[in-house]
Enzyme design. Sequence first.
Site, PDB file in Angstrom:
ATOM      1  N   HIS A 416     -26.984   2.798  22.894  1.00 30.99           N
ATOM      2  CA  HIS A 416     -27.237   2.084  24.145  1.00 30.99           C
ATOM      3  C   HIS A 416     -26.968   0.591  23.968  1.00 30.99           C
ATOM      4  O   HIS A 416     -26.372  -0.055  24.852  1.00 30.99           O
ATOM      5  CB  HIS A 416     -28.676   2.317  24.612  1.00 30.99           C
ATOM      6  CG  HIS A 416     -28.998   1.633  25.897  1.00 30.99           C
ATOM      7  ND1 HIS A 416     -28.580   2.121  27.112  1.00 30.99           N
ATOM      8  CD2 HIS A 416     -29.678   0.482  26.161  1.00 30.99           C
ATOM      9  CE1 HIS A 416     -28.993   1.311  28.080  1.00 30.99           C
ATOM     10  NE2 HIS A 416     -29.654   0.313  27.529  1.00 30.99           N
ATOM     11  N   ARG A 506       0.123  -1.741   3.606  1.00 35.06           N
ATOM     12  CA  ARG A 506      -0.292  -1.874   2.208  1.00 35.06           C
ATOM     13  C   ARG A 506      -1.372  -0.845   1.893  1.00 35.06           C
ATOM     14  O   ARG A 506      -2.502  -0.953   2.351  1.00 35.06           O
ATOM     15  CB  ARG A 506      -0.822  -3.278   1.946  1.00 35.06           C
ATOM     16  CG  ARG A 506       0.239  -4.370   1.993  1.00 35.06           C
ATOM     17  CD  ARG A 506      -0.335  -5.669   1.464  1.00 35.06           C
ATOM     18  NE  ARG A 506       0.648  -6.724   1.408  1.00 35.06           N
ATOM     19  CZ  ARG A 506       0.641  -7.814   2.183  1.00 35.06           C
ATOM     20  NH1 ARG A 506      -0.309  -7.968   3.078  1.00 35.06           N
ATOM     21  NH2 ARG A 506       1.573  -8.740   2.059  1.00 35.06           N
ATOM     22  N   ARG A 574       3.827   1.602   2.091  1.00 34.31           N
ATOM     23  CA  ARG A 574       4.309   1.357   0.731  1.00 34.31           C
ATOM     24  C   ARG A 574       3.421   2.094  -0.252  1.00 34.31           C
ATOM     25  O   ARG A 574       2.192   2.005  -0.183  1.00 34.31           O
ATOM     26  CB  ARG A 574       4.285  -0.149   0.435  1.00 34.31           C
ATOM     27  CG  ARG A 574       4.902  -0.507  -0.919  1.00 34.31           C
ATOM     28  CD  ARG A 574       4.858  -2.007  -1.143  1.00 34.31           C
ATOM     29  NE  ARG A 574       3.488  -2.493  -1.287  1.00 34.31           N
ATOM     30  CZ  ARG A 574       3.155  -3.778  -1.319  1.00 34.31           C
ATOM     31  NH1 ARG A 574       4.072  -4.707  -1.181  1.00 34.31           N
ATOM     32  NH2 ARG A 574       1.889  -4.143  -1.464  1.00 34.31           N
ATOM     33  N   GLU A 676      13.222  -6.431  -4.169  1.00 35.03           N
ATOM     34  CA  GLU A 676      12.410  -7.534  -4.695  1.00 35.03           C
ATOM     35  C   GLU A 676      12.787  -7.883  -6.138  1.00 35.03           C
ATOM     36  O   GLU A 676      12.142  -8.719  -6.765  1.00 35.03           O
ATOM     37  CB  GLU A 676      10.920  -7.167  -4.608  1.00 35.03           C
ATOM     38  CG  GLU A 676      10.581  -5.810  -5.199  1.00 35.03           C
ATOM     39  CD  GLU A 676       9.195  -5.310  -4.804  1.00 35.03           C
ATOM     40  OE1 GLU A 676       8.370  -6.130  -4.370  1.00 35.03           O
ATOM     41  OE2 GLU A 676       8.950  -4.102  -4.927  1.00 35.03           O
ATOM     42  N   ASN A 699       8.578 -12.608  -1.676  1.00 37.34           N
ATOM     43  CA  ASN A 699       7.778 -13.256  -2.728  1.00 37.34           C
ATOM     44  C   ASN A 699       8.268 -12.872  -4.119  1.00 37.34           C
ATOM     45  O   ASN A 699       8.539 -13.729  -4.965  1.00 37.34           O
ATOM     46  CB  ASN A 699       6.304 -12.872  -2.576  1.00 37.34           C
ATOM     47  CG  ASN A 699       5.643 -13.589  -1.415  1.00 37.34           C
ATOM     48  OD1 ASN A 699       6.132 -14.611  -0.949  1.00 37.34           O
ATOM     49  ND2 ASN A 699       4.545 -13.044  -0.936  1.00 37.34           N
ATOM     50  N   CYS A 747       9.651  -8.657   4.765  1.00 31.73           N
ATOM     51  CA  CYS A 747       8.211  -8.823   4.938  1.00 31.73           C
ATOM     52  C   CYS A 747       7.796 -10.124   4.274  1.00 31.73           C
ATOM     53  O   CYS A 747       7.992 -10.286   3.071  1.00 31.73           O
ATOM     54  CB  CYS A 747       7.444  -7.667   4.286  1.00 31.73           C
ATOM     55  SG  CYS A 747       7.886  -6.037   4.919  1.00 31.73           S
TER      56      CYS A 747
END
Length: 800
Positions: A416, A506, A574, A676, A699, A747
């Site tokens: 409630h 991720r 991934r 990467e 990165n 990304c």
Amino acid sequence: MKKYIKYFDEIGIQDIPQVGGKNASLGEMYNKLTSQGLKVPNGFATTSEAYWNFLDENSLRKPLQITLAQLDTENYYNLNEIGAKARKLILGGKMSSDLARKIIEAYQNLYENEQCAVAVRSSATAEDLPDASFAGQHDTFLNIKGAAALLEAVKKCFASLYTNRAIKYREEKGFKHDEIALSVGVQKMVRADMGCSGVGFTIEPESGFDNVILLSGVWGLGENIVQGPVNPDEYYIFKPGLELGKYPIIQKKMGDKKLTMIYEKSKKGIPTVNIHTPLPRQRQFVLSDEEIITLAQWASVIEKHYQKPMDIEWAKDGLTNELYIIQARPETVHQSKNKKLLIQYKLLEKGKVLASGNAVGSKIKVGIPRLLQSPKEGKNLTHEHIIVTDTITPDWDPLLKQVGGIITNKGGRTSHAAIVARELGVPAIVGCQDATATIEDGEMITLSCSQGKTGYVYEGKLSYKEEEIDFSNIRMPHTEAKMILADPENAFQLSLYPNDGVGLLRMEFIITHSVKVHPMALVKFNNLKNATVIQQINKLTQGYTNKQDYFIDQLSQGIATIAAAFYPKEVIVRLSDFKTNEYANLIGGKDFEPKEENPMLGFRGASRYYNDLYKEGFALECAAIKKVRDTMGLDNLKVMVPFCRTLEEGKKVVTIMEENGLRRGEKGLEIYTMVEIPSNVILAEEFAEIFDGFSIGSNDLTQLTLGIDRDSELMGQLFDENDPAAKKMIAMAIASARKTNTKIGLCGQAPSDFPEFASFLVKEGINSISFNPDALLQGIENINNAEKSFVTFGQAASSN
């Protein structure tokens, strides 16, 4: 001739003026939806004419008008007094012999045995309208037996038209008191006291996301959900999966269910009592998967019939084990909202957490906590105050609009307190367990519901920002703009943002926060030696005969929640990319991870999946993904392999995935790889023969191109994704992808932080760019500006 009684088989939704919204809906479902499998307990309703007859027989209309006219409608200082007077007038009245006889006749027609139990529910004739839910405003009486008890319960329902909360609610909604009647519904009693009960929403109640159904359940009577003294089980059901006949339960959360409400057998005047739930039942879901799916199907049928989101109540009879729908009303919070307009709240600093629980809404409120044990203590409250209490019942409603926030120890997101807080737009955190013990009365706090389904109470005043975003003004670019996500709690809300899907899901966050255990510690559980680790795992995996199933369930539910939130848009998960030192921090992880000098370049990514040290753990990851795609039917999910160093390694991973039931191309499965490592760029055309798509991890690619450890404080200033060498690597990767007709995305943060970086990517012809949620809108703007500049440049060049 006046009609005082209508049986359910005579009632439809058009009868709201006569029997109120609640009873009209019950009759509508009883008549029109039982043929589609729904079960609705039979019953009858007294009409508005019966109510007016009662008032006229006792000459109560004028006294009620005079009493209500004395109400202070500005500060409501005399609300308690006025409500009590109005109720006393009605309770002091006498039912006409004609009305009493008709009610008793209907009761006898319902049952052969006059002493059988019924549920007696109030239904106001302005109830459950699209802009007025009247939730919890009027009274319900359960397990009523015999004619005398029934007549008394009906009169008490009449009186409940003038509960304090109902009076104030009508004033605020602009309803005239003397124009609303009270119908009483009398239904065959479902013995939920011996079974279970709960509520359901045909949308996600916080965000309004409409592709899921939320069911909540407790042992015994459903008042424990409404009043919130226990945390219920929660189940999320994916509607498209339900329609397709797939396993549609994408999330199951077990509540503590420490109390069970049953009928009181010995004490007179107390119809129900809470007893402690035996520990084995606390650790058991109240519904089987089959029952969850049945209720979800019924909820879907109800929603389609009414053509609007619905709020339902259900019950399971413990004697017959049959499920029933006992109420359905329109969901009122999100129907009137503009889904294109969002007010976004964001904390700008961290603080000490005092309590946490279920977040209601998405706001942040800084205020002064008032610790209250009952609504009677709630004097001189303002919007600067935040109520902190054990639980909220309907008696609190008149106070809740006066305050800026609500915090409770008990209650789930369908209690409630949660329902009323949503209606009022007041941020609330319910089910905190110990908020009244950890929060000091009068000491400034920050209440934050802006961080997903979990709300946090912070010590002191924290700075935050509030921003209004109008999605209707945002134009999506030709280059796809996707999201980077990790936390399933935010998925439903974030799916409402303009987006083209999820470019990077991720998995690590789900493993860390939901699973918590190293997969090999589950595979090799019988070999573990550490007693503390064994105890921790046993506690987490209660109810699982096979501990590996725990990993599969928890991981699949997290992934499925995000895949469902964005369905049918592409969601790319991934595979796990922890480093060895990160894996070691999971429960039991230290026994299965080698120690490395440089984990960033060590045993990570693809190299783990086929290695004897981890391949059995990888099999659990594959099983979770297979469950999401095949069992749940979320075929928008695609898979991405991280840190794949060589072509041979890529082939090994694709082979071992196939051995674990994830065959590339089967049922539309696409397997991507991260770009990467320089080897991924140099041999991109060859990698394109192994994988279906690429995602540039800027990165790591920058790190390995420049030879800089991005975690190093000393070298951090040289780390730059805009470096010419890093950008050349990216350009080469995009060129190879275009040559081989392979999809490629990126990304990272740079395209939102640096407009020139977005411009560079668009110019090179990238297919998609994925952003963190807080950078998405800026990223979309940067892409649009880049695309516009290239069109303008192209037009100028062609004119020359």
